[in-house]
Motif scaffolding. Structure first.
Motif, PDB file in Angstrom:
ATOM      1  N   THR A 165      16.908  44.055 -50.582  1.00 25.92           N
ATOM      2  CA  THR A 165      15.878  45.065 -50.904  1.00 25.92           C
ATOM      3  C   THR A 165      15.823  45.288 -52.416  1.00 25.92           C
ATOM      4  OG1 THR A 165      16.526  46.207 -48.873  1.00 25.92           O
ATOM      5  CG2 THR A 165      15.073  47.416 -50.378  1.00 25.92           C
ATOM      6  N   THR A 193       0.702  50.761 -50.395  1.00 24.02           N
ATOM      7  CA  THR A 193       1.409  49.474 -50.351  1.00 24.02           C
ATOM      8  C   THR A 193       0.355  48.393 -50.214  1.00 24.02           C
ATOM      9  OG1 THR A 193       1.627  49.625 -47.955  1.00 24.02           O
ATOM     10  CG2 THR A 193       3.455  50.459 -49.257  1.00 24.02           C
ATOM     11  N   CYS A 234       9.575  50.994 -48.686  1.00 21.26           N
ATOM     12  CA  CYS A 234       9.983  52.384 -48.491  1.00 21.26           C
ATOM     13  C   CYS A 234       9.530  53.135 -49.741  1.00 21.26           C
ATOM     14  CB  CYS A 234      11.503  52.450 -48.307  1.00 21.26           C
ATOM     15  SG  CYS A 234      12.038  54.089 -47.831  1.00 21.26           S
ATOM     16  N   ASP A 239      12.616  59.351 -48.837  1.00 19.58           N
ATOM     17  CA  ASP A 239      12.919  58.589 -47.628  1.00 19.58           C
ATOM     18  C   ASP A 239      13.949  57.501 -47.929  1.00 19.58           C
ATOM     19  OD1 ASP A 239      10.976  60.096 -46.497  1.00 19.58           O
ATOM     20  OD2 ASP A 239       9.426  58.516 -46.544  1.00 19.58           O
ATOM     21  N   PHE A 240      13.834  56.934 -49.120  1.00 20.02           N
ATOM     22  CA  PHE A 240      14.720  55.832 -49.493  1.00 20.02           C
ATOM     23  C   PHE A 240      16.156  56.323 -49.668  1.00 20.02           C
ATOM     24  CE2 PHE A 240      16.611  53.076 -52.836  1.00 20.02           C
ATOM     25  CZ  PHE A 240      16.596  51.872 -52.142  1.00 20.02           C
ATOM     26  N   ALA A 252      18.612  54.315 -46.958  1.00 16.63           N
ATOM     27  CA  ALA A 252      17.828  53.187 -46.424  1.00 16.63           C
ATOM     28  C   ALA A 252      18.599  51.881 -46.507  1.00 16.63           C
ATOM     29  CB  ALA A 252      16.516  53.065 -47.184  1.00 16.63           C
ATOM     30  N   LYS A 257      18.180  50.807 -42.769  1.00 14.59           N
ATOM     31  CA  LYS A 257      17.046  51.367 -42.040  1.00 14.59           C
ATOM     32  C   LYS A 257      16.031  50.290 -41.675  1.00 14.59           C
ATOM     33  CE  LYS A 257      14.379  55.108 -43.248  1.00 14.59           C
ATOM     34  NZ  LYS A 257      13.906  56.058 -44.247  1.00 14.59           N
ATOM     35  N   SER A 259      13.035  51.055 -39.924  1.00 13.81           N
ATOM     36  CA  SER A 259      11.668  51.560 -39.772  1.00 13.81           C
ATOM     37  C   SER A 259      10.997  51.642 -41.145  1.00 13.81           C
ATOM     38  CB  SER A 259      11.689  52.944 -39.127  1.00 13.81           C
ATOM     39  OG  SER A 259      12.435  53.818 -39.935  1.00 13.81           O
ATOM     40  N   PHE A 260      10.722  50.501 -41.710  1.00  7.85           N
ATOM     41  CA  PHE A 260      10.100  50.473 -43.032  1.00  7.85           C
ATOM     42  C   PHE A 260       8.592  50.646 -42.937  1.00  7.85           C
ATOM     43  CE2 PHE A 260      13.669  50.196 -45.365  1.00  7.85           C
ATOM     44  CZ  PHE A 260      13.571  49.578 -46.597  1.00  7.85           C
ATOM     45  N   CYS A 261       7.997  51.096 -44.060  1.00  7.82           N
ATOM     46  CA  CYS A 261       6.543  51.279 -44.102  1.00  7.82           C
ATOM     47  C   CYS A 261       5.878  49.899 -44.198  1.00  7.82           C
ATOM     48  CB  CYS A 261       6.251  52.135 -45.335  1.00  7.82           C
ATOM     49  SG  CYS A 261       4.574  52.121 -45.879  1.00  7.82           S
ATOM     50  N   ARG A 277      11.511  45.567 -49.081  1.00  7.17           N
ATOM     51  CA  ARG A 277      12.462  44.919 -48.159  1.00  7.17           C
ATOM     52  C   ARG A 277      12.004  43.490 -47.860  1.00  7.17           C
ATOM     53  NH1 ARG A 277      15.910  46.906 -43.905  1.00  7.17           N
ATOM     54  NH2 ARG A 277      16.729  48.081 -45.653  1.00  7.17           N
TER      55      ARG A 277
END
Ligand code: G1P
Length: 913
Positions: A165, A193, A234, A239-240, A252, A257, A259-261, A277
């Motif tokens: 990442t 994004t 992320c 959140d990160f 993250a 983690k 459940s990434f965006c 990621r």
């Protein structure tokens, strides 16, 4: 830190300035510049902290001051979660790795390698069996991007699997918002994004310009080396890092983690991060994989995905890196030195980089330079031109011409300098500050230009004068001036006044001459070169800059004669108002009388508060020249006689200043010896001091200011007082910055002055001291180059952006190697000591003169010391040339040089006998 741990020093590798430093992360405060001409400016540390920006209002990464380099967690980062067991930052920026960094035998081997202008850090972790190599640079084109290639390699003997990442926090706003609306401005963020990364396009900007619609797009995009795009993002920092997490231990990453965006999403109104990621990667032993991260500040409106098309593949990255290396090598190829010390010659290449950095960064945008809003001051503008004359002379004529447009009709000048050439910004303050030294520097730079080019016609070119509210050297304001008037001085009929460059130069020196305080030296006003001497506005005087103006006046009187002789003119045109200032022409005034001088200046000021007449007078060059000579001689006599101090134990030197009570600053006081280096430099450099005085000054400097601990000569002795009647610098702790540090700029000017007056051994000794200190990494803790100053602990401070670099180049070329111009002719007078010649008795300089590339080689076969050799023979491209020796200098006529082929490299061999 373990007592026995010896910090490794940097060492040069190859002959293109590259250097290597092991364990760079074990020294705090190191940083390196990455920039391009389009305006991208980054700073980067061994842990890849630092910042990225294009101006005061457009920072991609949060602005950093020097202490943020080790305290802030904001950095370019690249994380591996290895087998869901180990968290590893490829940049070394994880809480765990930083903790381990204190161990002498840490488990990671780290090495920094850098060249102009790229930065590579390699890091090996034998325990985890993984290594990283991270290269950062800014491509040399119009894109405002910084590129980073991260290569992860399996250096163990087992297969490894990791989740990669990239993570670069995106600040995306003005430096002002650090404190002013830090949170509110995050609400302006529109985060989205795309296929490759995270893009921030704030709706508005909130800063000193008001609330404006924002057009700048900040982005962090990344791809794998083969062009494969990432799998998710992320983009919201909270959140990160996760609740309770931090940028150096982010949830993250730590919890891997999943459940990434996804791509093409928007999340607005938060602090953002380019957390990108990639798909999991497995590497067999010795296998590697690369990732390219592109950090951009885009104001062009073009789709930011274009950055990925331009740079998002390994070959493209390598290609840009090569272009970058070639660009800087070519830029730095016009000057190089060869002596007995290859390391010194390489170190000088980094000094060459510095003036170019200051042109790009101004005095604001590297971690120690956390002040100002970009741009440079007037003084720095002119001094940086000195180096340009040696490195990139072609641009200089226009630059000098534009700069003269900043002179006001009262002899002062614009102090707020815009980013475009010749752009000066009006000072709207009711009372602003005037630095009394400002008028002295342009002459020095212009003289260097004239000497090297012979372009006397330049002096007759017409240029406008700057106009704003300030008049009478900022003691009053012109109430009639408004923005509508514009920033150029007008005549009564509304047209713009134009005067020759020589008129501008004369005006600057001559107004200063009359602007004296009660001790008949030029008033200190807001300060002189030493910005810290800023509390003696009423009664302060700068004797040392009086000496500087005095030597300019003498020089100008000679230059006028050259104009007459070479351009075959008898008279020059001067503004009618200015004729008042040449008092010798019409009833002399008494220069010993402060009142007469001040009255004359005031009567001139009365004539140029708002408009001027626009009328001109023709003045005979001979008369003008004698007027200046009379003034110069008066200053010389005055300083020699009146400004000499003595101590009871027989030490003597010049008093450089008067304080705000009108009392001499220097001498022997109850609190101890008070001495300044600045006070000595200009009387020596400007031929004011006689030989006996120079020798006494050297003895006093060696006694009171020379200090091995700070690697040179201190700026002043310890006054043991916060001298409120002199300036803020006395509030600084002793040994720091303008209060007694080894302030490189002034020490180098001292060296220059010593060489100029023939005190070569003495000058060289200090030059060696500075170099040895700077290259002793354990003491100086700086990368190659000369810092603004060395502090009380011996540490180098304010790297890269210092006028000292320009002056060191000038001193090396003009004095040490003695390659000067004389109205366009090449004049050579080496001042090299025996120890500077290599094992083959050679020392050489590669430089350009009149656009011709010439390698000048001095051969000292008889091993003679400076002082006992002279120029015995010279050949140019193999042919013996006529030995035209004038006062020990070899003079080669410009017509001879002009005949040389422009594309060839020429060789001038000079035998010393
Ligand atoms: C800095 C300023 C320069 C000033 C000096 C002393 O020096 O840029 O204008 O004269 O401090 O106050 P530099 O960083 O150029 O070495």
């Amino acid at each position: 830190m373990n007592e026995k741990y010896k910090i490794p020093s940097w060492s040069f590798k190859g002959n293109k300035g590259e250097f290597i430093l092991e364990d760079p992360h074990k020294t705090s405060g190191l940083y390196f510049p990455l920039a391009n001409e389009a305006g991208m400016m980054s700073s980067i540390t061994p842990l890849l902290a630092g910042d990225i920006k294009t101006s005061q209002n457009t920072f991609l990464m949060q602005p950093v001051s020097s202490r943020d380099l080790h305290n802030s967690l904001d950095s370019r980062n690249f994380w591996l979660n290895i087998d869901e067991k180990f968290i590893w930052s490829a940049t070394g920026n994880s809480a765990y790795q930083k903790l381990m960094g204190f161990k002498t035998e840490s488990e990671e081997k780290v090495e920094l390698e850098a060249g102009y202008l790229w930065h590579k850090v390699t890091r090996e972790n034998k325990v985890l069996g993984v290594s990283s190599e991270i290269i950062n640079f800014v491509p040399v084109n119009q894109d405002k991007v910084e590129l980073m290639k991260v290569t992860i390699k399996n250096i163990g003997d087992k297969k490894i699997k990791f989740t990669p990442t990239a993570a670069v926090p995106i600040y995306g706003r003005s430096a002002d918002n650090i404190r002013d609306h830090r949170h509110v401005t995050s609400l302006l963020h529109r985060i989205s994004t795309n296929e490759y990364g995270v893009v921030i396009n704030p709706t508005l900007t909130f800063d000193e310009r008001g609330h404006k619609v924002n057009n700048i797009v900040y982005s962090v995009q990344a791809v794998q080396g083969d062009g494969t795009s990432p799998i998710g993002f992320c983009p919201v920092e909270e959140d990160f890092v996760g609740e309770g997490g931090s940028l150096d231990w982010p949830e993250a990453i730590v919890n891997n983690k999943i459940s990434f965006c996804g791509k093409y999403k928007t999340i607005d109104g938060f602090e953002a991060i380019g957390a990108i990621r990639f798909q999991d990667c497995s590497l067999e032993p010795r296998e590697s994989n690369s990732y390219i991260v592109i950090m951009g500040i885009n104001d062009s409106g073009l789709p930011i995905e274009e950055y990925v098309s331009s740079y998002g593949e390994l070959l493209k990255f390598e290609d840009e890196l090569e272009k970058n290396k070639l660009y800087w090598e070519t830029k730095l190829s016009s000057l190089s030195f060869k002596s007995s010390s290859r390391d010194f010659d390489m170190w000088m290449k980094w000094v060459e980089v510095q003036p170019i950095m200051r042109r790009m960064y101004g005095c604001s945008f590297l971690p120690h330079h956390d002040y100002g809003r970009g741009g440079r001051g007037w003084r720095d503008l002119w001094q940086d031109c000195l180096a340009l004359l040696l490195l990139e002379p072609k641009q200089v004529r226009e630059l000098l011409y534009n700069n003269y447009g900043g002179v006001r009709f009262d002899g002062s000048n614009a102090t707020i300098i815009g980013s475009k050439p010749g752009e000066f910004i009006a000072d709207r303050n009711n009372i602003s500050r005037t630095w009394m030294d400002h008028g002295a520097w342009p002459y020095l730079t212009t003289k260097l230009y004239i000497d090297r080019s012979g372009d006397l016609e330049f002096l007759l070119e017409k240029q406008a004068y700057f106009k704003d509210k300030q008049c009478r050297r900022s003691r009053e304001v012109d109430t009639k001036w408004t923005d509508e008037y514009g920033r150029k001085q007008k005549n009564n009929d509304g047209s713009i006044y134009m005067g020759s460059i020589i008129e501008h130069m004369l005006l600057q020196q001559i107004t200063a001459f009359f602007n004296v305080g009660e001790n008949n030296n030029i008033r200190l006003e807001g300060a002189d070169w030493n910005d810290g001497l800023d509390m003696a506005v009423e009664k302060g005087e700068s004797v040392t800059f009086t000496a500087f103006y005095g030597s300019n006046l003498m020089d100008l009187s000679k230059l006028l004669k050259s104009i007459k002789e070479k351009l075959k003119i008898e008279e020059i045109e001067i503004a009618l108002e200015m004729t008042t200032l040449f008092d010798t022409l019409r009833g002399r005034i008494d220069y010993d009388s402060v009142t007469e001088k001040n009255n004359l200046l005031n009567s001139y000021f009365d004539l140029c508060i708002h408009n001027v007449t626009g009328e001109k007078a023709m003045i005979s060059i001979d008369e003008l020249s004698s007027d200046l000579e009379r003034k110069a001689n008066w200053i010389k006599e005055h300083i020699r006689k009146n400004e000499w101090v003595k101590t009871s134990d027989g030490f003597e030197w010049f008093n450089g200043y008067y304080d705000n009570d009108g009392k001499p600053l220097e001498g022997q006081f109850k609190s101890g010896i008070r001495m300044t280096l600045t006070g000595q430099v200009f009387p020596i450099m400007g031929d004011i001091a006689d030989e006996e005085q120079i020798e006494k000054v050297i003895l006093s400097i060696n006694k009171y200011l020379k200090d091995q601990k700070v690697g040179g000569i201190r700026l002043n002795s310890n006054f043991n007082e916060v001298k409120l009647n002199m300036g803020r610098c006395f509030g600084f702790a002793y040994g720091h910055k303008e209060n007694g540090a080894m302030f490189s700029h002034m020490t180098i000017m001292y060296i220059n002055a010593l060489y100029k007056r023939g005190y070569v051994k003495e000058g060289y000794e200090i030059l060696s001291m500075i170099y040895k200190h700077c290259s002793d990494f354990e003491k100086s803790r700086i990368l190659p180059g000369i810092p603004e100053y060395i502090n009380e602990r011996g540490r180098g401070m304010y790297n890269y952006l210092t006028g000292a670099a320009s002056w060191l180049l000038l001193t090396m070329v003009n004095e040490v190697y003695g390659i000067k111009g004389s109205l366009g002719d090449l004049k050579i007078q080496p001042k090299l000591l025996m120890e500077q010649f290599d094992n083959n008795y050679l020392a050489s300089i590669f430089t350009t003169f009149r656009d011709k590339k010439i390698n000048i080689v001095f051969i000292n076969e008889r091993k003679l010391e400076y002082g006992s050799y002279r120029i015995g023979r010279a050949t140019l491209d193999g042919k013996t040339i006529e030995l035209n020796l004038i006062e020990d200098s070899l003079v080669i006529d410009k017509t001879y040089i002009d005949k040389l082929h422009i594309d060839d490299k020429h060789e001038l061999i000079i035998n010393l006998v």
